[in-house]
Write a protein that holds these residues in place. Sequence first.
Motif, mmCIF file in Angstrom:
data_model
loop_
_atom_site.group_PDB
_atom_site.id
_atom_site.type_symbol
_atom_site.label_atom_id
_atom_site.label_comp_id
_atom_site.label_asym_id
_atom_site.label_seq_id
_atom_site.Cartn_x
_atom_site.Cartn_y
_atom_site.Cartn_z
ATOM 1 N N MET A 72 -27.775 -1.317 -39.740
ATOM 2 C CA MET A 72 -27.074 -1.071 -40.553
ATOM 3 C C MET A 72 -26.024 -0.418 -40.051
ATOM 4 S SD MET A 72 -29.953 2.633 -40.338
ATOM 5 C CE MET A 72 -29.884 2.625 -42.263
ATOM 6 N N ARG A 73 -25.243 0.139 -38.884
ATOM 7 C CA ARG A 73 -24.678 1.023 -39.430
ATOM 8 C C ARG A 73 -23.485 0.214 -38.472
ATOM 9 N NH1 ARG A 73 -23.518 6.743 -37.933
ATOM 10 N NH2 ARG A 73 -22.196 6.175 -39.388
ATOM 11 N N PRO A 74 -22.591 -1.277 -39.527
ATOM 12 C CA PRO A 74 -21.632 -1.429 -39.050
ATOM 13 C C PRO A 74 -20.105 -1.157 -38.946
ATOM 14 C CG PRO A 74 -22.155 -2.660 -40.741
ATOM 15 C CD PRO A 74 -23.154 -1.156 -40.279
ATOM 16 N N GLU A 75 -20.071 0.137 -39.769
ATOM 17 C CA GLU A 75 -18.419 1.084 -39.101
ATOM 18 C C GLU A 75 -18.928 1.890 -38.103
ATOM 19 O OE1 GLU A 75 -21.171 1.503 -41.196
ATOM 20 O OE2 GLU A 75 -21.961 3.762 -41.415
ATOM 21 N N ASP A 76 -20.185 2.113 -37.636
ATOM 22 C CA ASP A 76 -19.593 3.085 -36.118
ATOM 23 C C ASP A 76 -19.575 2.106 -35.326
ATOM 24 O OD1 ASP A 76 -21.642 5.732 -34.617
ATOM 25 O OD2 ASP A 76 -21.935 3.390 -33.630
ATOM 26 N N ARG A 78 -17.124 -0.581 -35.263
ATOM 27 C CA ARG A 78 -16.351 -0.838 -35.386
ATOM 28 C C ARG A 78 -14.819 1.018 -35.006
ATOM 29 N NH1 ARG A 78 -12.830 0.516 -39.972
ATOM 30 N NH2 ARG A 78 -14.681 1.313 -40.994
ATOM 31 N N LYS A 333 -27.652 6.452 -45.759
ATOM 32 C CA LYS A 333 -28.781 5.000 -45.895
ATOM 33 C C LYS A 333 -29.932 5.238 -44.814
ATOM 34 C CE LYS A 333 -24.980 3.119 -43.907
ATOM 35 N NZ LYS A 333 -24.150 2.004 -43.225
ATOM 36 N N GLN B 101 -6.221 0.959 -43.262
ATOM 37 C CA GLN B 101 -6.345 2.150 -43.195
ATOM 38 C C GLN B 101 -4.910 2.939 -42.244
ATOM 39 O OE1 GLN B 101 -8.186 1.083 -39.392
ATOM 40 N NE2 GLN B 101 -10.099 2.268 -40.568
ATOM 41 N N GLU B 120 -9.727 0.286 -46.706
ATOM 42 C CA GLU B 120 -10.062 2.208 -45.903
ATOM 43 C C GLU B 120 -8.743 2.784 -45.554
ATOM 44 O OE1 GLU B 120 -12.396 2.780 -42.789
ATOM 45 O OE2 GLU B 120 -14.505 1.899 -43.844
ATOM 46 N N TYR B 140 -14.552 -0.762 -45.666
ATOM 47 C CA TYR B 140 -15.239 -1.895 -44.715
ATOM 48 C C TYR B 140 -16.836 -1.335 -44.309
ATOM 49 C CZ TYR B 140 -10.956 -3.303 -42.539
ATOM 50 O OH TYR B 140 -9.631 -4.021 -42.443
ATOM 51 N N ARG B 141 -17.644 -2.944 -44.233
ATOM 52 C CA ARG B 141 -18.850 -2.605 -44.401
ATOM 53 C C ARG B 141 -19.956 -1.919 -43.323
ATOM 54 N NH1 ARG B 141 -18.772 -5.403 -48.802
ATOM 55 N NH2 ARG B 141 -18.993 -7.495 -49.294
ATOM 56 N N GLY B 142 -20.555 -1.574 -44.957
ATOM 57 C CA GLY B 142 -21.231 0.059 -43.579
ATOM 58 C C GLY B 142 -20.680 1.302 -43.946
ATOM 59 N N SER B 143 -19.244 1.451 -43.995
ATOM 60 C CA SER B 143 -19.093 2.708 -44.677
ATOM 61 C C SER B 143 -18.889 2.902 -45.332
ATOM 62 C CB SER B 143 -17.416 2.575 -43.875
ATOM 63 O OG SER B 143 -17.291 3.806 -44.434
#
Lengths: 567, 280
Positions: A72-76, A78, A333, B101, B120, B140-143
């Motif tokens: 659930m955390r692709p942003e983490d 990245r 989330k 970014q 972003e 971006y996906r998830g953010s």
Amino acid sequence: MKDIVIKGGYVYDPLNGIDGEKVDIHLSDGKVVEKTKKNAKVIDASGKTVMPGGVDLHSHIAGSKINIGRLMRPEDHRKDEVPKGKYTRGGVGYSCPSTFVTGYRYAQMGYTSVMEAAMPPLGARHVHEELIDTPIIDKAAFPLFGNNYFTLKYVRDGDQEKLNAFVAWMLRATRGYAVKIVNPGGVENWKWGRNVYGLDGKVEDYDITPRQIVTSLAKANEALGLPHTIHLHCNNLGMPGNYKTTIETMEVAKAIKPKKGRKTTIHVVHCQFNALAGDNWMNVKSGAPHIAKYVNGNDHVTLDMGQLIFTDTTTMTGDGPWQFALWNMTGNKWVNSDVEMEAGAGVVPYTFKKNNPANTVQWGIGLELALLIDDPWKVYMTTDHPNGGPFTYYPKVMAWLMSRQARTDTMRELNKAVLKRTSLANIYREYTFNELAISTRAGTAQALGLKDKGHLGAGADADVAIYDLDPTGWRPSQYKMLEKAFASAAYTIKGGEVVVKDGEVVSTPLGATHWVDVKIPSEVEEDLMKDLAEDFKKYYTVSLRNYPVEDEYLPIQKVHKTRGAWK
Amino acid sequence: MRKLVLKPKGFSKIPIEAEVISPDIIGGKTLPEVKALSVQYGNKVHSLSEFFDVGGRIAKTPDEQDIVVDGDASHVKYIGKGMTTGRIVVQGDAGMHTGSQMKGGSITVTGNIADWTGAEMKGGLLRVLGDAGNLLGAAYRGSSDGMTGGCIVVNGSVGSEVASFMRRGMIVVLGDTGPFTGVHMNGGEIFVFGKVGRRAGAQAKGNGGFIACFGGIDELLPTYRYDTTFTPTFMRLYLRQLAGNLGIDVATSYIDKPMRRYRGDLAVGGNAEILVAEKA
């Protein structure tokens, strides 16, 4: 494998009473020995700190929960990409690191043993599959018992004998190491959208209380002679005013007779989240002094900090109802997960902020616990990775423990609530290197009952960490130096093999998975199996025969045998 | 400003990841150093000069650096990623993630641009003279933090999910937008002079954010409620600035135009605005 001699370092080995003396450490054949052969490889550690390899007794590194976090955390991921190295595989890091990166990063900090603190029994295979892919470190996993159908059933029936047998069988079936309890009764009630709110709350349908669950499991734990005590995540986690529940729970365990050769009967995990005073999140304050006072006066309790770090992290716990509450607070989330018959879980990303009064108070509580409890053998350093913050922040926590200036410098950036609602500003204590070694390896190894870990006496596993820091010349004002040194070990040696050199991974052997094999007499086991078979047939989606984890899932295993409760 | 010219040596099917094309990285280096900068080509690392003819002059500091990519760079990703100052001009098309970014400085692309442009974004100015792909200025996906500052101007049309999770900043599109414009928007401004696609502002929480539609809107979500028709004073100010500072002349013709105000997205209790200019 070539023998190794570590020469000239300042050694901190609290279990053997070595406090910063210059001692040579001899390693041969994966063990610490008195003397090696003449042609041993010499590692010059002069001017450096030498400690046993770190032992983390509470971390979430494998299994369904952390995997939900990863999903659930692709942003983490990245923000922390880890490219492939010469010896290492690529991956991602930060709060939900990939399995390989978890192993590398722990080793880079000089840690060589890590416990996965919550394994849903039904997900045991998944946990072990991920542990196979977690290189270098030794590991073990704690299956969840506190809301298991069979636990609740035997507690309801008052059948301690059966419960003992069930705990023993489950540890073997899941290849588990210790009895983990998460919000006893609460997660069961969560299946009906409720919680238990305290030790005397009612568990739906069973008509029992969390008090009974804790007592029975602690009794089983001690009767079976398990190496670790019960590993308890208390009720009411994250609810202001919960320090009372925590102390009450510790008091429950006081009545239990510990196994031979041990004083403790309970380990309270990530105590920071359970040491809140006040009535609500607006006026939350520290309950740490109350808990510290209790722990200072009693010898049957150990706890770990669950230190909070100001960063963006992913909270994940088997405590489903608490995660629902957290989701309501943040609107972030949320994943809720139910494990049939056994447990539940929730995952919610959370950012601890320096300008959030409640977060700063929580930050203060973790450190207060570590500093107000006089005996370092009772309180251990963790961040409850990743709930309080990623484990990669351990060096920062060490700096806070060892330097008042580090704490003051951080407090300057924080909301003033930390000054008013905790006593941290009035604490002058600073950990010594010896105390740090207790808090991060010797104490944790002792609490876990890992006899070959956490020390450097002859016969111990050859797990050594060497940090490029001269402890004789170090002053607390140089805390940044300490952070740097402990973040990347000069050498990490695992099982007699150099795995990290100058902060870089140079070798990636697979560590062992530890589990506890309790001896169960065949007639007791047969009796239990009859019981289990009936309920498995009725309620489980898995058949009893397919349930236990096979040995293929543990390519390298270390079995800790105990005598069991039966004569 | 000192001008460094990078001439692409032709198109490649495998994209090149060249976040090194940024004044922050190039400024202060020598020409051989710049030629040796590493770019990712598939799973291999190559030097910049293998894909570009590098010439021109390099400034001592990034803010003095002007980079011109002279030719089709549609296979080059991450141009100007995270840049904070200086200027990049792409004479032709540019690839995905251009200006993602970025924090400052400016990027101008004379051709078309691919997906994730200005994703972003935190600050600076990004201008596209052609069309843009999907997810312009998106998160971006998830953010849950999309664009948090800066300005993007696209002369042509853009794809779907423009400005998803936008927090602050400004996006101006002179052409049409695709579906889900400003989805999850949580602040910031979007001006569209062409037609706005379906489901604009879905799940938008508001926080002072609005989508101004001057060329009409395909279909409004049922979770947006009509409030009133008015001539917002602040819009007059914006439009003058758009014309004066960014050279968007068409903006002047909408000054004093009454706008219908819709509020939503009520499905999430949002308070964002969709302002639709009345037809003349």
